[in-house]
Design an enzyme around this catalytic site. Structure first.
Site, PDB file in Angstrom:
ATOM      1  CG  HIS A 280       1.740   0.670   4.359  1.00  0.00           C
ATOM      2  ND1 HIS A 280       1.241  -0.266   5.229  1.00  0.00           N
ATOM      3  CD2 HIS A 280       1.645   0.111   3.127  1.00  0.00           C
ATOM      4  CE1 HIS A 280       0.860  -1.341   4.546  1.00  0.00           C
ATOM      5  NE2 HIS A 280       1.091  -1.132   3.268  1.00  0.00           N
ATOM      6  CD  GLU A 281       1.743   1.962  -0.116  1.00  0.00           C
ATOM      7  OE1 GLU A 281       2.422   1.083  -0.692  1.00  0.00           O
ATOM      8  OE2 GLU A 281       0.604   1.738   0.343  1.00  0.00           O
TER       9      GLU A 281
ATOM     10  CG  HIS B 106      10.105  -6.366   0.989  1.00  0.00           C
ATOM     11  ND1 HIS B 106       8.883  -6.981   0.951  1.00  0.00           N
ATOM     12  CD2 HIS B 106      11.006  -7.343   1.234  1.00  0.00           C
ATOM     13  CE1 HIS B 106       9.041  -8.280   1.181  1.00  0.00           C
ATOM     14  NE2 HIS B 106      10.312  -8.524   1.354  1.00  0.00           N
TER      15      HIS B 106
HETATM   16 ZN   LIG Z   1       0.841  -2.516   1.716  1.00  0.00          ZN
END
Ligand SMILES: [Zn+2]
Length: 690
Positions: free
Chosen positions: A475-476, A482
């Site tokens: 997730h991180e 991004h």
């Molecule tokens: Zn998040």
């Protein structure tokens, strides 16, 4: 404060150009005393830059106003980014003192920027004739975002309202800082030491983690359960000592609610009232109306619509899960009603019974090192990135760095991973940056930091993760990508600077690749034998995807609903936080055996920085997108389909805030998503909604 501005101006490493490897801060020569004078100078310099832009006698143009603002405040940003990386991941009494000092200063500085009438009149003038300025698409977007930000900050209001807003902002900054520090204090002050009789049910890895946790707290050769999620959740999952489970669980859910100096309830009441007042000054009925107006969801009703769609189904599923757990207790001869501190323990047992799968069996296959490699490999296959460990001094010996390059070997970014829990680190997991991508002042490459709180092993032992931990790492890392793949000119639009109900798309989407069999098979390798996870075990693991999802969905959705309700109060004076939480949970018929994932007194998403205030629904909003987005890959029959990956990169991971979120998503997928993929993913598609 003990700083002495005179001496530090000369030798302050924060104020010199950073010329070391990757232009990283010279961590080894930076001390807490350097920050206050560095902030003072950076704030003064930025203020002078702003005054020059606002007072420029030349007629406003995009370049002399918007681009000039974009190019200003670089030193302040550099110092601020660094400081908040440390304040989050490696704080101390000294750093906390600076944080308390500096938070209201930064709020005051933002007030002076966003409530500057001369500056606003230039921006508003440019915005009015934006179509005549000959701007390209990105410039038009930057101008539009500046205008929106200034208006939403109160730039168009009369002076008395602006003065009140300024005071509110400063006060909120102070309260937010105290909120976070109180939680850390509660977490630091609790450690449940285990004696020889207290290990019943705990697998070896949990024992080893408890030993390492005690060691970190200066209690060598002892065993401690702490309030870090990885520590306490593992204990709740495995300990057969019901009394100790209750003790640990109570300490965990009462963080910020223990009375005395670290109790957060009065802070929350004041913050909610101030936010409601701010929204009114800005012309909105409630804070959630204000907040969502600039999000993808646009209105609280839209966010609530999604949550309601899920909530009824989730409750039904959770209640059915509860009945199964209760039956298991009875079957074992237990004569008590399932309590919240029992849920994880019996769920683990039931999982074992139903799927012949237990966490202790999976865990040796989930080595931190291998899961990091798996995240890198996925980024390689999707986006052509490579990762090479580099040895550079960082702020803590547990933090590590990798240089990221593209398929032509060009430098893309520096990635820093800081994975282990410690007492100097706030709880939770997050992605942040020391520097963001942009091209306005040269080809600036990002430096991204991932912070997690996994249990640290004792020396010589491999670090092992739970499947949830591994998912958190992915997730991180999705957030990190991004930031790293960002491809914009103007810093305002870079990377994760998108609305918060869109920002969880790149992170949550990335979690899907952890479950792709070819990734899991290759990287889930036994820590002793190096053998990959047996196919049968892998299949059983993937089959349990929707197991206990009623619980997980209820635990999360309750938080999102309570957040929205709290921030939809039109008048919050005299708010009793405990009473509000209890009544609101009654209103939504929260199952008695489940506690909110984050209770209000320690709900850092809402109160530490306010980043997710009236915005906790964002995770589910983004999940509608990520579940649907991953189906785009599944439809091709290839989880790494190059054409789909290219669109994903162009319109989502590299695109920052170049477009409205809905437009960005449609460019990737060709249409907007429906809630169907999410319901399927959570195993709720066949559950009645009412
Ligand atoms: Zn998040």
């Amino acid at each position: 404060m003990t700083h002495s501005p005179d001496s530090s101006q000369v030798s302050n490493p924060l104020l010199t150009k950073w010329t070391g490897s990757f232009e990283l801060p010279p961590f080894l020569s930076i001390g807490p005393d350097h920050f206050r004078p560095a902030f003072d100078r950076a704030l003064t310099d930025h203020r002078a830059e702003i005054d020059a832009i606002a007072g420029n006698p030349v007629e406003p143009s995009f370049d002399n106003t918007i681009a000039a603002l974009e190019a200003s405040g670089r030193e302040l940003e550099r110092v601020t980014n660094l400081f908040f990386v440390l304040a989050g991941a490696d704080t101390s009494d000294e750093v906390e003192a600076v944080e308390r000092d500096v938070s209201p200063l930064l709020a005051r500085h933002n007030n002076a920027l966003f409530l500057n009438p001369a500056l606003y009149s230039r921006i508003a003038g440019l915005y009015r004739k934006r179509r005549e300025l000959g701007l390209d698409a990105e410039q038009a977007r930057v101008l539009e975002r500046y205008h929106t930000r200034f208006v939403r900050a109160g730039a168009a209001l009369e002076k008395p309202a602006q003065d009140r807003l300024a005071a509110i902002n400063e006060r909120l900054a102070t309260l937010g800082t105290r909120f976070g520090q109180n939680i850390l204090a509660d977490e630091k002050s609790f450690a449940m030491l285990l004696g020889e009789d207290d290990f019943a049910g705990l697998p070896d890895f949990a024992r080893a983690a408890a030993r390492a946790a005690a060691e970190e707290r200066g209690e060598p050769n002892k065993y401690a359960i702490t309030l870090a999620r990885s520590s306490v959740e593992t204990f709740l999952q495995f300990s057969s000592r019901r009394d100790l489970r209750e003790k640990a669980f109570q300490a965990w859910i009462r963080r910020g609610e223990n009375g005395g100096a670290t109790d957060n309830r009065s802070l929350i009441a004041e913050m909610v009232a101030l936010r409601a007042e701010r929204a009114k000054l800005l012309g909105f009925a409630t804070f959630s109306d204000y907040r969502l107006d600039d999000q993808m969801a646009k209105t609280p009703a839209a966010a609530r619509g999604l949550l309601d769609e899920v909530w009824g189904r989730a409750r039904r599923k959770a209640n059915a899960e509860r009945d199964e757990l209760q039956a298991l207790i009875a079957q074992e001869g237990g004569n008590f009603a399932l309590a919240a501190h029992d849920w994880r323990y019996y769920a683990e047992k039931l999982r074992k019974a139903k799927f012949d799968l237990d966490e202790a069996e999976i865990k040796p296959y989930l080595q931190l090192e291998k899961i990091i490699e798996a995240a890198f490999e996925t980024a390689g296959r999707l986006f052509g990135l490579s990762f090479k460990p580099v040895s550079v001094p960082l702020y803590h010996p547990d933090a590590r760095a990798w240089e990221v390059t593209d398929s032509q070997g060009r430098h893309v970014a520096l990635f820093i991973g800081d994975y282990f829990a410690r007492t100097s680190k706030h709880s939770g997991a997050w992605s942040t940056s020391l520097r963001d991508q942009e091209r306005l002042s040269g080809d600036i490459r990002p430096i991204i930091v991932n912070v997690c709180n996994f249990s640290k092993p004792s020396a010589g032992e491999p670090a092992l993760l739970s499947f949830d931990d591994a998912r958190t790492l992915f997730h991180e890392f999705g957030h990190a990508l991004h930031g790293m793949l960002s491809n914009v000119t103007y810093p305002l639009l870079a990377g994760t600077a998108v609305s918060s109900d869109f920002v969880e798309l790149p992170s949550q989407l990335y979690e899907h690749w952890l479950e792709v069999p070819e990734i899991l098979q290759e990287y889930a390798r036994h820590c002793r034998t190096g053998e990959s996870m047996p196919k049968a075990l892998l299949e059983r693991l993937l089959k349990t995807r929707t197991f206990n999802q009623g619980f997980a969905t209820v635990e999360y959705t309750a938080c999102a609903l309570v957040d929205l309700d709290l921030h939809s109060l039109s008048d919050a004076t005299g708010l009793d936080v405990s009473d509000f939480e209890r009544k609101d949970l009654d209103r939504i018929a929260m199952p008695a055996e489940i506690v909110m994932r984050h209770r209000l007194p320690h709900f850092q998403h809402l109160f530490s920085s306010g980043g997710y205030a009236a915005g906790y629904y964002s995770y589910m909003w983004s999940e509608v997108l990520d579940a649907d987005a991953f189906e785009a890959f599944e439809e091709t029959g290839n989880a790494f389909d190059p054409a789909t990956a290219k669109r994903l990169r162009d319109y989502i991971y590299a695109a920052g805030n170049l477009r409205e979120p809905a437009e960005a998503y449609k460019s990737f997928r060709g249409r907007l998503p429906t809630v169907d993929a999410l319901l399927k993913k959570r195993g709720l598609a066949d559950v009645a909604s009412k």
